[in-house]
Scaffold this motif. Sequence first.
Motif, PDB file in Angstrom:
ATOM      1  N   LYS A 185     -50.374 -11.985  -4.950  1.00 56.19           N
ATOM      2  CA  LYS A 185     -51.769 -12.123  -4.515  1.00 56.19           C
ATOM      3  C   LYS A 185     -52.707 -12.379  -5.693  1.00 56.19           C
ATOM      4  CE  LYS A 185     -51.430 -10.704  -0.011  1.00 56.19           C
ATOM      5  NZ  LYS A 185     -50.854  -9.391   0.293  1.00 56.19           N
ATOM      6  N   LEU A 186     -52.363 -11.847  -6.851  1.00 57.34           N
ATOM      7  CA  LEU A 186     -53.229 -12.067  -8.012  1.00 57.34           C
ATOM      8  C   LEU A 186     -52.767 -13.266  -8.833  1.00 57.34           C
ATOM      9  CD1 LEU A 186     -53.861  -8.405  -9.240  1.00 57.34           C
ATOM     10  CD2 LEU A 186     -55.461  -9.895  -8.046  1.00 57.34           C
ATOM     11  N   LYS A 187     -51.756 -13.963  -8.316  1.00 60.82           N
ATOM     12  CA  LYS A 187     -51.176 -15.121  -9.020  1.00 60.82           C
ATOM     13  C   LYS A 187     -50.759 -14.740 -10.444  1.00 60.82           C
ATOM     14  CE  LYS A 187     -53.854 -18.459  -6.420  1.00 60.82           C
ATOM     15  NZ  LYS A 187     -54.945 -19.414  -6.554  1.00 60.82           N
ATOM     16  N   LEU A 188     -50.000 -13.702 -10.524  1.00 57.50           N
ATOM     17  CA  LEU A 188     -49.573 -13.231 -11.842  1.00 57.50           C
ATOM     18  C   LEU A 188     -48.054 -13.160 -11.962  1.00 57.50           C
ATOM     19  CD1 LEU A 188     -52.116 -10.363 -12.632  1.00 57.50           C
ATOM     20  CD2 LEU A 188     -51.800 -12.485 -13.903  1.00 57.50           C
ATOM     21  N   THR A 189     -47.361 -13.952 -11.133  1.00 53.57           N
ATOM     22  CA  THR A 189     -45.898 -13.836 -11.145  1.00 53.57           C
ATOM     23  C   THR A 189     -45.298 -14.176 -12.510  1.00 53.57           C
ATOM     24  OG1 THR A 189     -45.935 -15.976 -10.087  1.00 53.57           O
ATOM     25  CG2 THR A 189     -45.399 -14.120  -8.689  1.00 53.57           C
ATOM     26  N   HIS A 190     -46.029 -14.982 -13.300  1.00 53.02           N
ATOM     27  CA  HIS A 190     -45.522 -15.375 -14.617  1.00 53.02           C
ATOM     28  C   HIS A 190     -45.891 -14.349 -15.697  1.00 53.02           C
ATOM     29  CE1 HIS A 190     -49.707 -16.356 -14.322  1.00 53.02           C
ATOM     30  NE2 HIS A 190     -49.741 -16.129 -15.635  1.00 53.02           N
ATOM     31  N   ALA A 191     -46.738 -13.388 -15.360  1.00 55.85           N
ATOM     32  CA  ALA A 191     -47.286 -12.501 -16.399  1.00 55.85           C
ATOM     33  C   ALA A 191     -46.206 -11.597 -17.000  1.00 55.85           C
ATOM     34  CB  ALA A 191     -48.389 -11.635 -15.799  1.00 55.85           C
ATOM     35  N   ALA A 192     -46.406 -11.241 -18.244  1.00 60.93           N
ATOM     36  CA  ALA A 192     -45.499 -10.280 -18.879  1.00 60.93           C
ATOM     37  C   ALA A 192     -45.676  -8.936 -18.183  1.00 60.93           C
ATOM     38  CB  ALA A 192     -45.841 -10.157 -20.353  1.00 60.93           C
ATOM     39  N   ARG A 193     -44.565  -8.258 -17.898  1.00 57.88           N
ATOM     40  CA  ARG A 193     -44.676  -6.990 -17.164  1.00 57.88           C
ATOM     41  C   ARG A 193     -44.357  -5.809 -18.066  1.00 57.88           C
ATOM     42  NH1 ARG A 193     -41.575  -9.249 -11.758  1.00 57.88           N
ATOM     43  NH2 ARG A 193     -42.679 -11.241 -11.915  1.00 57.88           N
ATOM     44  N   PHE A 194     -45.198  -4.833 -17.981  1.00 55.88           N
ATOM     45  CA  PHE A 194     -44.982  -3.618 -18.773  1.00 55.88           C
ATOM     46  C   PHE A 194     -44.924  -2.441 -17.819  1.00 55.88           C
ATOM     47  CE2 PHE A 194     -47.084  -6.755 -21.338  1.00 55.88           C
ATOM     48  CZ  PHE A 194     -46.321  -6.747 -22.497  1.00 55.88           C
ATOM     49  N   ILE A 195     -43.757  -1.898 -17.687  1.00 58.94           N
ATOM     50  CA  ILE A 195     -43.586  -0.824 -16.723  1.00 58.94           C
ATOM     51  C   ILE A 195     -43.115   0.430 -17.452  1.00 58.94           C
ATOM     52  CG2 ILE A 195     -42.318  -0.099 -14.668  1.00 58.94           C
ATOM     53  CD1 ILE A 195     -42.258  -3.087 -13.903  1.00 58.94           C
ATOM     54  N   SER A 196     -43.926   1.451 -17.365  1.00 59.24           N
ATOM     55  CA  SER A 196     -43.562   2.702 -18.048  1.00 59.24           C
ATOM     56  C   SER A 196     -42.859   3.619 -17.077  1.00 59.24           C
ATOM     57  CB  SER A 196     -44.806   3.430 -18.515  1.00 59.24           C
ATOM     58  OG  SER A 196     -45.378   2.755 -19.575  1.00 59.24           O
ATOM     59  N   SER A 197     -42.202   4.570 -17.619  1.00 58.68           N
ATOM     60  CA  SER A 197     -41.623   5.594 -16.770  1.00 58.68           C
ATOM     61  C   SER A 197     -42.746   6.269 -15.993  1.00 58.68           C
ATOM     62  CB  SER A 197     -40.918   6.635 -17.618  1.00 58.68           C
ATOM     63  OG  SER A 197     -40.648   7.754 -16.808  1.00 58.68           O
ATOM     64  N   PHE A 198     -42.445   6.593 -14.749  1.00 60.25           N
ATOM     65  CA  PHE A 198     -43.453   7.235 -13.926  1.00 60.25           C
ATOM     66  C   PHE A 198     -43.438   8.744 -14.072  1.00 60.25           C
ATOM     67  CE2 PHE A 198     -45.202   3.640 -12.585  1.00 60.25           C
ATOM     68  CZ  PHE A 198     -46.053   3.777 -11.497  1.00 60.25           C
ATOM     69  N   ASP A 199     -42.601   9.187 -14.948  1.00 57.77           N
ATOM     70  CA  ASP A 199     -42.456  10.628 -15.091  1.00 57.77           C
ATOM     71  C   ASP A 199     -43.700  11.250 -15.705  1.00 57.77           C
ATOM     72  OD1 ASP A 199     -41.505  13.126 -15.199  1.00 57.77           O
ATOM     73  OD2 ASP A 199     -40.359  12.832 -17.045  1.00 57.77           O
ATOM     74  N   ARG A 200     -44.196  12.274 -15.041  1.00 60.64           N
ATOM     75  CA  ARG A 200     -45.270  13.074 -15.622  1.00 60.64           C
ATOM     76  C   ARG A 200     -44.651  14.393 -16.042  1.00 60.64           C
ATOM     77  NH1 ARG A 200     -50.378  12.312 -13.976  1.00 60.64           N
ATOM     78  NH2 ARG A 200     -50.713  13.902 -15.530  1.00 60.64           N
ATOM     79  N   ALA A 201     -44.148  14.382 -17.272  1.00 61.52           N
ATOM     80  CA  ALA A 201     -43.294  15.480 -17.702  1.00 61.52           C
ATOM     81  C   ALA A 201     -43.993  16.844 -17.685  1.00 61.52           C
ATOM     82  CB  ALA A 201     -42.762  15.186 -19.099  1.00 61.52           C
ATOM     83  N   ASN A 202     -45.318  16.842 -17.857  1.00 59.98           N
ATOM     84  CA  ASN A 202     -46.000  18.135 -17.953  1.00 59.98           C
ATOM     85  C   ASN A 202     -46.321  18.740 -16.578  1.00 59.98           C
ATOM     86  OD1 ASN A 202     -47.854  15.932 -17.742  1.00 59.98           O
ATOM     87  ND2 ASN A 202     -49.524  17.344 -18.124  1.00 59.98           N
ATOM     88  N   ILE A 203     -46.042  17.989 -15.503  1.00 56.58           N
ATOM     89  CA  ILE A 203     -46.329  18.542 -14.179  1.00 56.58           C
ATOM     90  C   ILE A 203     -45.090  19.232 -13.623  1.00 56.58           C
ATOM     91  CG2 ILE A 203     -46.973  18.005 -11.797  1.00 56.58           C
ATOM     92  CD1 ILE A 203     -48.644  15.746 -12.788  1.00 56.58           C
ATOM     93  N   CYS A 204     -45.286  20.471 -13.191  1.00 54.46           N
ATOM     94  CA  CYS A 204     -44.191  21.219 -12.575  1.00 54.46           C
ATOM     95  C   CYS A 204     -44.308  21.081 -11.054  1.00 54.46           C
ATOM     96  CB  CYS A 204     -44.280  22.683 -12.985  1.00 54.46           C
ATOM     97  SG  CYS A 204     -43.060  23.709 -12.180  1.00 54.46           S
TER      98      CYS A 204
END
Length: 611
Positions: A185-204
């Motif tokens: 939808k944003l026409k960004l299929t060619h964009a470089a992707r940066f995906i971080s871990s979704f882990d929020r280590a400090n949350i119990c």
Amino acid sequence: MQPRQILKKYFGYDTFREHQLEVIQKILDGKDAFVLMPTGVGKSICYQIPSIIRQGVGLVVSPLIALMQDQVEALRQNGALAEFLNSSLPHKEVQLVEKRVMSGRADILYVAPERLLSESFQRLLERFPIALFAIDEAHCVSQWGHDFRPEYLKISELTDRFPNVPRIALTATADAVTRRDILMKLKLTHAARFISSFDRANICYRVLLKSKDKRQLHHFIQNEHPGEPGIVYVRTRNRADQIASWLQKQGMAALSYHAGLDPHTRTTRQRRFLQDDGLIIVATIAFGMGIDKSDVRFVAHLDLPASMEAYYQETGRAGRDGQPADAWMVYSLSDVVAMRKLLDQSEGDEAFKRIQRQKLEALLGYCETITCRREALLGYFGEKYPAPCSNCDNCSRTVEAWDGSIAAQKALSCVYRTGQRFGAAYLTDVLTGNPNLRILNMRHDRIKTFGAGKELSREEWRSVFRQLLAAGMLSVNLGKISGYRLTEKSWPVLRGERKVRFRKDPRLTRNEKLNKATAKHKTDFLSDHARLLFEKLRRLRLDISKRLGVPPYVVFHDKTLMEMVTHKPKTREEFLWISGVGEQKAKQFGDAFLKAINEGEGDSSRMDKKE
Ligand code: ADP
Ligand code: ZN
């Protein structure tokens, strides 16, 4: 200036976090980027720094109007030239902002999407150089996401007109389907992707069985977060009001927040939550979008959230400062029933409902899981997490499971033989052979399953029904006839083709012990002296923030105060070494904090000698 120098000068940090520098570099090279990182990791810096470095103004599209002012204020405190435009600004202000933007006195401009698309703004756009387009909360462009905003669909038309301006789309919540949708939808299929871990280590993470929810909540807050800021989520407005006033009666600072309150009350309560140090907000989902308070110490769910995405986002509001925080939830059989009903009653075609049903089952599965919660949560977002995490309830004690195949057969067959129209209480009476009047009237004391389940207690049967519903092996009738009915998933179990494992519900007393065992306080490990200093710096911060009319964390984060306590800087220069202290803040607040840190020193050494 180089990105690293900006990071130090403006934000006071020495090193970039994962992906930040790469993203910044991409944008500086004029390329596009897609950034998927959990809340609190530091997405903003990814567009703020290039906006400062690149020629022109960085345009940030954000739906979070309530947040804009604080973000801009925080940037200004750091010495950046930041502006915002949204419907909350009076016309006069708008003109001033536009003037500053056009005369080059702005690095970065936050705009609400409807403003961006307005004709007047479009004309304005032609009149100043644009450094970049940042599309924040990019999941708003997707119907699959949970916060669809139609205006977002028009953004790409606009950016098409500026093919040479780099674009960066950012979000903290997106499963695989939504992610693809956003890029398209944003026409960004060619964009470089940066995906971080979704882990929020400090949350119990913790999920408990609901018994007396108010008492459980009170117990939790009192034992683990006395006097600390937190958010309690409930499903209805009424309940939000009730719980808030109940907490007040228990002597806690609590306020409700929901869409039924008038806008003025809402704004003041939100402000108070941001600025007070220890307020609890009891809210419906109306609260939270855009709450950028970094020291929220707990998020409690007294009712089930709408989906895993919602759960992740809501719990994600805890502990954005990286300090230990809790995501705590209680739920019960009746919650499961209510959710199932809501789902079946919802409008929409079959395909939509099917996806919703899968989403609900994922959420219930998460509640019932006997393995690591973090693994289940991240797994939902397509991330493989190597359990155990040792920071969730399931990891910190062993959860027992039991082979429930026979019990499940009995329960399902009881549903079937009584005509698929009764709920857990009645079915349990039949199973345990409790001949009440209704049962006798219906002649259900004569069916095969009557009294066939005496080996389990009533409580255990409740748990069986809950888990069958959660797993979709039972569903809830709609309309006049209440009670449960079988689903296609029931049959393999009834025929003995599918084994079923159930979670053994921990007894409440054990949970409460667990609460105590894991109780931790962010200042627990400090010495008394350090704790006093920390409190003193917090008071100083509060004074300053009140004077400036900004939330305390805009002055300094808890983490930064903590560093001051540990390192006790003596000079301006040493003060700049503290992480989170940039040049502007050192200049503005340095003397006051240095004085507060060092004036007590003489006293404490005297005390030491006396002992
Ligand atoms: P997000 O937008 O991803 O939710 P923010 O951009 O608001 O997160 O950043 C969260 C917190 O992390 C902020 O307090 C920010 O100052 C801090 N932060 C960001 N980058 C860094 C860094 N490189 N080093 C230390 N702290 C950082
Ligand atoms: Zn775990």
